[in-house]
Design an enzyme around this catalytic site. Structure first.
Site, PDB file in Angstrom:
ATOM      1  N   ASP A  85       0.847  -1.187   0.000  1.00 53.19           N
ATOM      2  CA  ASP A  85       0.000   0.000   0.000  1.00 53.19           C
ATOM      3  C   ASP A  85       0.889   1.246   0.000  1.00 53.19           C
ATOM      4  O   ASP A  85       1.944   1.257   0.638  1.00 53.19           O
ATOM      5  CB  ASP A  85      -0.903  -0.009   1.244  1.00 53.19           C
ATOM      6  CG  ASP A  85      -2.041   0.974   1.088  1.00 53.19           C
ATOM      7  OD1 ASP A  85      -3.154   0.519   0.751  1.00 53.19           O
ATOM      8  OD2 ASP A  85      -1.814   2.199   1.259  1.00 53.19           O
ATOM      9  N   LYS A 138      -1.453  13.785 -14.685  1.00 51.73           N
ATOM     10  CA  LYS A 138      -2.496  14.804 -14.568  1.00 51.73           C
ATOM     11  C   LYS A 138      -3.689  14.212 -13.823  1.00 51.73           C
ATOM     12  O   LYS A 138      -3.820  12.985 -13.809  1.00 51.73           O
ATOM     13  CB  LYS A 138      -2.912  15.303 -15.947  1.00 51.73           C
ATOM     14  CG  LYS A 138      -3.725  14.272 -16.742  1.00 51.73           C
ATOM     15  CD  LYS A 138      -4.514  14.891 -17.849  1.00 51.73           C
ATOM     16  CE  LYS A 138      -5.905  14.364 -17.882  1.00 51.73           C
ATOM     17  NZ  LYS A 138      -6.704  14.658 -19.011  1.00 51.73           N
ATOM     18  N   LYS A 172       2.433  14.763 -28.370  1.00 51.49           N
ATOM     19  CA  LYS A 172       1.801  14.344 -29.628  1.00 51.49           C
ATOM     20  C   LYS A 172       2.534  14.964 -30.820  1.00 51.49           C
ATOM     21  O   LYS A 172       2.824  16.162 -30.821  1.00 51.49           O
ATOM     22  CB  LYS A 172       0.327  14.790 -29.658  1.00 51.49           C
ATOM     23  CG  LYS A 172      -0.588  13.928 -28.803  1.00 51.49           C
ATOM     24  CD  LYS A 172      -1.996  14.483 -28.861  1.00 51.49           C
ATOM     25  CE  LYS A 172      -2.932  13.692 -27.990  1.00 51.49           C
ATOM     26  NZ  LYS A 172      -3.633  12.623 -28.665  1.00 51.49           N
ATOM     27  N   GLU A 206     -15.298  15.170 -28.867  1.00 49.56           N
ATOM     28  CA  GLU A 206     -15.316  13.712 -28.732  1.00 49.56           C
ATOM     29  C   GLU A 206     -16.731  13.239 -29.032  1.00 49.56           C
ATOM     30  O   GLU A 206     -17.700  13.832 -28.539  1.00 49.56           O
ATOM     31  CB  GLU A 206     -14.905  13.299 -27.322  1.00 49.56           C
ATOM     32  CG  GLU A 206     -13.442  13.594 -27.031  1.00 49.56           C
ATOM     33  CD  GLU A 206     -13.049  13.368 -25.583  1.00 49.56           C
ATOM     34  OE1 GLU A 206     -11.897  12.994 -25.336  1.00 49.56           O
ATOM     35  OE2 GLU A 206     -13.894  13.577 -24.684  1.00 49.56           O
ATOM     36  N   HIS A 230      -4.546  20.474 -21.555  1.00 53.22           N
ATOM     37  CA  HIS A 230      -4.265  20.240 -22.978  1.00 53.22           C
ATOM     38  C   HIS A 230      -4.566  21.462 -23.856  1.00 53.22           C
ATOM     39  O   HIS A 230      -3.750  21.868 -24.681  1.00 53.22           O
ATOM     40  CB  HIS A 230      -5.106  19.072 -23.515  1.00 53.22           C
ATOM     41  CG  HIS A 230      -4.988  17.812 -22.719  1.00 53.22           C
ATOM     42  ND1 HIS A 230      -3.849  17.470 -22.036  1.00 53.22           N
ATOM     43  CD2 HIS A 230      -5.867  16.796 -22.508  1.00 53.22           C
ATOM     44  CE1 HIS A 230      -4.044  16.314 -21.435  1.00 53.22           C
ATOM     45  NE2 HIS A 230      -5.253  15.888 -21.708  1.00 53.22           N
ATOM     46  N   LYS A 321     -15.326  13.064 -33.668  1.00 51.30           N
ATOM     47  CA  LYS A 321     -14.115  13.054 -32.835  1.00 51.30           C
ATOM     48  C   LYS A 321     -13.037  13.809 -33.610  1.00 51.30           C
ATOM     49  O   LYS A 321     -12.601  13.352 -34.681  1.00 51.30           O
ATOM     50  CB  LYS A 321     -13.670  11.616 -32.577  1.00 51.30           C
ATOM     51  CG  LYS A 321     -12.380  11.498 -31.780  1.00 51.30           C
ATOM     52  CD  LYS A 321     -12.128  10.043 -31.402  1.00 51.30           C
ATOM     53  CE  LYS A 321     -10.709   9.755 -30.961  1.00 51.30           C
ATOM     54  NZ  LYS A 321     -10.153  10.664 -29.992  1.00 51.30           N
TER      55      LYS A 321
END
Ligand code: NDP
Length: 465
Positions: A85, A138, A172, A206, A230, A321
């Site tokens: 834990d 995040k 990206k 989306e 983002h 999307k």
């Protein structure tokens, strides 16, 4: 300050969703590229052994990109699993032993944010933080106050240059290309200002809902989930000035300057929406007012951008999307041709997802006597798949100690400063139908700038000033 490459990769959250979807594929790719020749230690509390972790990794790879037999065999050998834990000091004692003589371990906190502080403290108390780097997933805080508090805790145990706040958007390829296209060419800079640009808009749409992650989403909402991080990072790359040099800090200094110029949001700058049916999603509170859609108008007080509105819209259950930036240029000063299409605004389009497009919208004359035109897109760049997955790039950079694609403490706090005034229920949430573009109020927000662009249509409506 460890400038050396990390020599052990520790990931907390080894049994979790993110590990399954992103981390194992990234680790295999890094092994394949020869960038991960070190122990890989997964930690969770599922009572597993290392064979179960290997099996989980294999299953993950089968579903996400495929198993590369040679790379996977190598990764399997490097893997260790520690059970414990995160609130238990013994977990970190076990980790200290497993690290052996590693000098610069990299600890990746792929865990719920409520566990960030206990894990960081556990690492510090056991000596596992010495010479180490830490990657923090995040979301980084829930508001300005909590982000500041988290930064303070991290700074007690780690130097800022050893803290890697992840925003996978920055890893990206098309987002990198946005930066490259802006600063590798000389054609943009002379027009990239209030004299020539009428407005900019970013859409992150989306066409699906919360996909079984209702409990998580209901604590976060669209603004915290994708806008503060983002979308603001994309905005920064679009609007910041040229960095003074190639260092990580030069880039982040420019972002900081931009975030500092952004006015705190007011209620009239934002529209929140929630799709019909959200309240029936498992894990969502029956009376939830969390937004699944947000549209924002942002003002920057800089010489470059004074008077130019920037818009962001992000939402779930929208018609498509797609993530796309549209930069509208101002209309020609005079209407030379007697043509209804004359004056349609020129634009730049940067599509970031699902395909990658950089294009310039313009008018050309139709063949014939009349001076009539039609819009065309001059496509500078178009492709379907990106070369390197964001997590592979980001984890590889963190292993090398390169923080250029990670968010700095001051930048994350400035982004929260802008968002902070409109968090929670300061503005009402409007219902919208799944498959629509969100509540109608979002259209009013941008009406004077020509309206939102529909990314499905490659011809952009007029709207420059
Ligand atoms: P999950 O809930 O799926 O996984 C959490 C992980 O943390 C599990 O491995 C769990 O272990 C472990 N864990 C939690 N509490 C303890 C504890 N007290 N002691 C030991 N282990 C513990 O979360 P996700 O993987 O979805 O998310 C992880 C992080 O990544 C979050 O910060 C999230 O915001 C971020 N993220 C996630 C994305 C996603 O698509 N999932 C996308 C982008 C970011 P065990 O299973 O053994 O309990």
């Amino acid at each position: 300050m460890p400038t050396a490459k990390s020599d052990a990769f520790v990931f907390f959250g080894a049994t979790g969703d993110l590990a399954y979807k992103q981390i194992f594929p990234a680790l295999q790719a890094l092994v394949k590229d020869g960038k991960l020749d070190m122990p890989v230690i997964g930690i969770a509390r599922s009572g597993w052994d290392v064979d179960q972790l290997r099996k989980r990794a294999e299953d993950s790879l089968k579903e996400h990109g495929g198993v590369d037999q040679a790379a996977f065999a190598k990764l399997s050998k490097q893997m260790q699993y520690l059970d414990g834990d995160y609130g238990d000091a013994q977990t970190y004692e076990k980790l200290r032993k497993a690290l052996g003589d590693a000098q610069h371990p990299l600890h990746y906190l792929a865990i719920p944010p409520s566990m960030f502080v206990p894990v960081v403290k556990g690492l510090a108390a056991s000596g596992c933080s010495l010479g180490a780097r830490v990657i923090v997933e995040k979301p980084f805080g829930r508001d300005l106050q909590s982000a500041r508090a988290l930064n303070r805790t991290l700074h007690r145990f780690f130097h800022e240059h050893d803290i890697f706040r992840i925003d996978h958007y920055l890893g990206k390829e098309p987002v990198q290309n946005l930066l490259y296209f802006r600063f590798a060419n000389s054609l943009l800079e002379p027009i990239w200002n209030r004299d020539h640009i009428a407005s900019m808009q970013i859409t992150m749409a989306e066409d699906f809902g919360v996909q079984g992650r209702g409990r998580f989403y209901d604590e976060v909402g669209a603004i915290r989930d994708v806008v503060q991080n983002h979308m603001f990072q994309v905005l920064a790359l679009l609007a910041m000035g040229p960095p003074a040099n190639r260092s990580a800090d030069a880039m982040r200094d420019e972002k900081l300057r931009l975030f500092r110029s952004m006015r705190p949001l007011r209620a009239e700058d934002i529209v929140r929406g929630q799709f019909d049916g959200y309240l029936k999603e498992p894990g969502v509170a029956k009376n939830s007012t969390v937004e699944t859609f947000a549209a924002l108008r942002i003002h920057m007080d800089t010489w470059r951008w004074s008077g130019v509105p920037f818009f962001i819209r992000a939402g779930k259950q929208l018609p498509v999307k797609c993530t796309e930036v549209l930069v509208r240029l101002k209309n020609p000063p005079q209407q030379v041709f007697d043509d209804p299409s004359n004056g349609a605004v020129n634009h730049f389009r940067f599509r970031l997802n699902p395909d990658v497009i950089i294009s310039l919208g313009a008018l050309v004359k139709e063949p014939g006597e009349a001076m009539k035109g039609h819009p065309v897109e001059l496509v500078a760049h178009r492709h379907i798949r990106t070369a390197m997955a964001p997590y592979e790039r980001l984890l590889g950079d963190a292993i090398d100690g390169d923080s250029a694609l990670f968010t700095r403490d001051d930048c994350v706090e400035e982004a929260w400063r802008v968002i902070d005034p409109i968090l929670g229920d300061k503005v009402p949430v409007h219902k919208y139908k799944p498959g629509s573009w969100g509540p109608g109020q979002a259209d009013a927000l941008i009406a004077e700038a020509g309206g939102w662009n529909d990314p499905r249509v490659e011809t952009v409506a007029r709207g420059g000033r």
